[in-house]
Design a protein around this motif. Structure first.
Motif, mmCIF file in Angstrom:
data_model
loop_
_atom_site.group_PDB
_atom_site.id
_atom_site.type_symbol
_atom_site.label_atom_id
_atom_site.label_comp_id
_atom_site.label_asym_id
_atom_site.label_seq_id
_atom_site.Cartn_x
_atom_site.Cartn_y
_atom_site.Cartn_z
ATOM 1 N N ILE A 7 50.188 38.003 40.191
ATOM 2 C CA ILE A 7 48.891 38.410 40.720
ATOM 3 C C ILE A 7 49.081 39.540 41.725
ATOM 4 C CG2 ILE A 7 46.825 37.648 41.940
ATOM 5 C CD1 ILE A 7 47.439 34.814 40.850
ATOM 6 N N VAL A 8 48.433 40.670 41.460
ATOM 7 C CA VAL A 8 48.593 41.868 42.289
ATOM 8 C C VAL A 8 47.206 42.320 42.765
ATOM 9 C CG1 VAL A 8 49.480 44.221 42.385
ATOM 10 C CG2 VAL A 8 50.593 42.537 40.901
ATOM 11 N N PRO A 9 46.993 42.438 44.076
ATOM 12 C CA PRO A 9 45.690 42.876 44.573
ATOM 13 C C PRO A 9 45.492 44.390 44.430
ATOM 14 C CG PRO A 9 47.191 42.570 46.394
ATOM 15 C CD PRO A 9 47.939 42.136 45.160
ATOM 16 N N PHE A 10 44.238 44.790 44.316
ATOM 17 C CA PHE A 10 43.921 46.218 44.374
ATOM 18 C C PHE A 10 42.531 46.385 44.974
ATOM 19 C CE2 PHE A 10 41.739 45.146 40.477
ATOM 20 C CZ PHE A 10 40.701 46.061 40.341
ATOM 21 N N VAL A 11 42.284 47.544 45.527
ATOM 22 C CA VAL A 11 40.980 47.867 46.106
ATOM 23 C C VAL A 11 40.279 48.864 45.199
ATOM 24 C CG1 VAL A 11 39.762 48.876 48.068
ATOM 25 C CG2 VAL A 11 41.772 47.431 48.451
ATOM 26 N N ALA A 12 39.118 48.476 44.689
ATOM 27 C CA ALA A 12 38.313 49.385 43.873
ATOM 28 C C ALA A 12 37.527 50.312 44.797
ATOM 29 C CB ALA A 12 37.357 48.588 42.987
ATOM 30 N N CYS A 13 37.675 51.591 44.573
ATOM 31 C CA CYS A 13 37.034 52.573 45.456
ATOM 32 C C CYS A 13 35.821 53.259 44.836
ATOM 33 C CB CYS A 13 38.057 53.636 45.864
ATOM 34 S SG CYS A 13 39.476 52.985 46.773
ATOM 35 N N HIS A 14 35.686 53.214 43.515
ATOM 36 C CA HIS A 14 34.705 54.069 42.853
ATOM 37 C C HIS A 14 33.636 53.326 42.053
ATOM 38 C CE1 HIS A 14 37.190 57.567 43.825
ATOM 39 N NE2 HIS A 14 38.235 56.850 43.440
ATOM 40 N N PHE A 15 33.915 52.122 41.560
ATOM 41 C CA PHE A 15 32.960 51.444 40.687
ATOM 42 C C PHE A 15 32.544 50.097 41.294
ATOM 43 C CE2 PHE A 15 35.445 54.205 37.815
ATOM 44 C CZ PHE A 15 34.410 54.987 37.345
ATOM 45 N N GLY A 16 33.396 49.104 41.243
ATOM 46 C CA GLY A 16 33.126 47.827 41.889
ATOM 47 C C GLY A 16 31.858 47.160 41.398
ATOM 48 N N SER A 68 28.804 47.964 41.446
ATOM 49 C CA SER A 68 27.804 48.787 40.757
ATOM 50 C C SER A 68 28.127 48.984 39.277
ATOM 51 C CB SER A 68 27.684 50.157 41.434
ATOM 52 O OG SER A 68 28.891 50.906 41.272
ATOM 53 N N TYR A 69 29.414 48.832 38.918
ATOM 54 C CA TYR A 69 29.829 48.953 37.528
ATOM 55 C C TYR A 69 31.123 48.170 37.347
ATOM 56 C CZ TYR A 69 31.051 50.904 32.977
ATOM 57 O OH TYR A 69 31.372 51.041 31.649
ATOM 58 N N PRO A 70 31.020 46.832 37.165
ATOM 59 C CA PRO A 70 32.224 45.994 37.096
ATOM 60 C C PRO A 70 33.206 46.388 35.999
ATOM 61 C CG PRO A 70 30.276 44.635 37.446
ATOM 62 C CD PRO A 70 29.792 46.026 37.165
ATOM 63 N N HIS A 71 32.719 46.991 34.913
ATOM 64 C CA HIS A 71 33.629 47.432 33.852
ATOM 65 C C HIS A 71 34.635 48.460 34.370
ATOM 66 C CE1 HIS A 71 31.455 45.477 30.527
ATOM 67 N NE2 HIS A 71 30.362 45.781 31.183
ATOM 68 N N GLY A 72 34.292 49.110 35.487
ATOM 69 C CA GLY A 72 35.208 50.084 36.061
ATOM 70 C C GLY A 72 36.473 49.470 36.618
ATOM 71 N N ASN A 73 36.497 48.141 36.772
ATOM 72 C CA ASN A 73 37.715 47.477 37.231
ATOM 73 C C ASN A 73 38.914 47.835 36.362
ATOM 74 O OD1 ASN A 73 36.911 46.079 39.517
ATOM 75 N ND2 ASN A 73 36.491 44.169 38.450
ATOM 76 N N LYS A 74 38.686 47.875 35.037
ATOM 77 C CA LYS A 74 39.814 48.124 34.137
ATOM 78 C C LYS A 74 40.372 49.534 34.327
ATOM 79 C CE LYS A 74 37.285 47.189 30.597
ATOM 80 N NZ LYS A 74 36.830 46.875 29.219
ATOM 81 N N ILE A 75 39.545 50.449 34.790
ATOM 82 C CA ILE A 75 39.999 51.811 35.036
ATOM 83 C C ILE A 75 40.828 51.860 36.323
ATOM 84 C CG2 ILE A 75 39.272 54.186 35.447
ATOM 85 C CD1 ILE A 75 36.680 53.552 33.891
ATOM 86 N N GLU A 76 40.278 51.296 37.385
ATOM 87 C CA GLU A 76 40.964 51.374 38.676
ATOM 88 C C GLU A 76 42.179 50.445 38.756
ATOM 89 O OE1 GLU A 76 38.649 52.432 42.194
ATOM 90 O OE2 GLU A 76 36.883 51.645 41.143
ATOM 91 N N ALA A 77 42.162 49.363 37.990
ATOM 92 C CA ALA A 77 43.281 48.415 38.040
ATOM 93 C C ALA A 77 44.557 48.971 37.429
ATOM 94 C CB ALA A 77 42.901 47.119 37.323
ATOM 95 N N LEU A 78 44.466 50.001 36.619
ATOM 96 C CA LEU A 78 45.674 50.592 36.043
ATOM 97 C C LEU A 78 46.629 51.080 37.131
ATOM 98 C CD1 LEU A 78 44.027 52.543 33.093
ATOM 99 C CD2 LEU A 78 45.660 50.658 32.853
ATOM 100 N N SER A 79 46.101 51.304 38.327
ATOM 101 C CA SER A 79 46.925 51.805 39.430
ATOM 102 C C SER A 79 47.973 50.791 39.894
ATOM 103 C CB SER A 79 46.035 52.188 40.615
ATOM 104 O OG SER A 79 45.364 51.032 41.131
ATOM 105 N N VAL A 80 47.825 49.502 39.529
ATOM 106 C CA VAL A 80 48.794 48.500 39.994
ATOM 107 C C VAL A 80 50.034 48.451 39.097
ATOM 108 C CG1 VAL A 80 46.876 47.103 40.844
ATOM 109 C CG2 VAL A 80 47.983 46.458 38.696
ATOM 110 N N LEU A 81 49.987 49.104 37.949
ATOM 111 C CA LEU A 81 51.102 49.035 37.004
ATOM 112 C C LEU A 81 52.202 50.027 37.377
ATOM 113 C CD1 LEU A 81 49.187 48.793 33.602
ATOM 114 C CD2 LEU A 81 50.341 46.943 34.834
ATOM 115 N N PRO A 82 53.454 49.696 37.087
ATOM 116 C CA PRO A 82 54.537 50.655 37.333
ATOM 117 C C PRO A 82 54.424 51.848 36.398
ATOM 118 C CG PRO A 82 55.357 48.689 36.201
ATOM 119 C CD PRO A 82 53.941 48.401 36.588
#
Length: 327
Positions: free
Chosen positions: A71-80, A82-96
């Motif tokens: 389990i890796v935390p991340f902070v959504a800055c752009h969608f959250g 207002s557009y939960p589907h945007g999680n999949k876009i911003e969550a890519l930042s946690v991957l190596p």
């Protein structure tokens, strides 16, 4: 074949917690030889999710960890929110970076040997989709003009994205995916482009999109553009197991019981049978009723004994009419 890809899902408080348990349990049950990491991205209650309780419960956290999830935390800055589907876009930042990845929507069941799927690094995504977007108005612009405007926006070669086996203006002629799974060799490059282009389309859509809704379709509008720009395209036959006999994007448990083959039901019920999994999942009403009380097989499945509609919408309507559509 490439090294086993990292698997990414996004989980936050509520329904997604329980779906994540099902996915993780089914991965260990159906693909015990899978050697990649299962990374669970958890949006934090700040940034674009400020004011929302997004953190998953401690019971879920412990159970997912016992199933091998990280389990890796991340902070959504752009969608959250207002557009939960945007999680999949911003969550890519946690991957190596520079390691192959596969993103799965959390409402996915692993039904076969995922470790044997020959991911080759070429970006691609799910073809289990319907012609949901765009919905061209009667007097235009049509599919061609809408999709071309998006390709032109980002300097892409539109002609090479077309499937010429389909007629002009038929939706399958144009590169369009379901964002239920997508794959690539480098999440950093993929994720940055996905984010930049999604913000561009959201904040300044091309004129041809004036009559089109981007909520909830924004991720599926931009995804094919990103994949095409990175040298990818429609998946080849080697990936047919995804949305086939290796994974099932069921969307909601009632839909799974309504339309999936018997083998999928067997995998689901076997994967979540262990006591420690059952005790947590029974706290989620759909799992309690449909899986553990047997109402998926006993009540939902018989609604479609006379035939299953081809499209998803009438299936949903039947489920709603009979009271089987709640979370």
């Amino acid at each position: 074949m490439m090294a086993a890809p990292n698997l990414l899902i996004v989980v936050q408080a509520g329904r997604l917690e329980f779906q994540a348990i099902i996915l993780a349990a089914s991965l260990r049950h159906a693909a015990p030889g899978f050697a990649g990491r299962l990374i669970v991205a958890e949006p934090q209650p700040e940034g674009a999710w400020s004011g929302h309780d997004t953190r998953i419960g401690e019971d879920t956290r412990a159970l997912l960890a016992s199933l091998g999830a990280e389990i890796v935390p991340f902070v959504a800055c752009h969608f959250g929110a207002s557009y939960p589907h945007g999680n999949k876009i911003e969550a890519l930042s946690v991957l190596p970076p520079d390691e192959p990845f596969v993103f799965f929507d959390t409402d996915t069941l692993i039904t076969g040997p995922l470790d044997r799927v020959p991911f080759d690094g070429r970006p691609t995504a799910s073809m289990r989709r319907e012609g949901t977007w765009p919905q061209p108005p009667l007097y235009g612009p049509g599919h061609e003009a809408i999709w071309k405007s998006l390709h032109d926006r980002f300097g892409l070669d539109f002609a090479s994205s077309l499937d010429l086996s389909h007629r002009h203006e038929y939706w399958e002629r144009y590169l369009y995916f379901n964002a239920g799974w997508f794959h690539g060799p480098d999440p950093a490059a993929f994720g940055q482009r996905f984010l930049d282009w999604a913000l561009s389309v959201r904040d300044d859509p091309p004129e041809a999109l004036a009559s089109q809704s981007l909520d909830p379709w924004l991720d599926q509008v931009v995804l094919p553009l990103v994949i095409h720009s990175l040298g990818g395209g429609r998946p080849g036959p080697e990936l047919a197991g995804l949305d086939g006999d290796v994974t099932c994007h069921y969307r909601k448990l009632p839909l799974l019981y309504a339309r999936e083959p018997e083998g999928v039901l067997n995998v689901l019920e076997s994967a979540v049978a262990p006591h420690r999994i059952k005790m947590r999942l029974k706290e989620w009403e759909p799992a309690k009723k449909l899986i553990y009380q047997g109402k998926g097989r006993g009540k939902v499945r018989p609604l479609f004994m006379q035939g299953l509609p081809v499209r998803e919408r009438p299936i949903r309507q039947i489920l709603k009419k009979n009271g089987w559509w709640g979370d």
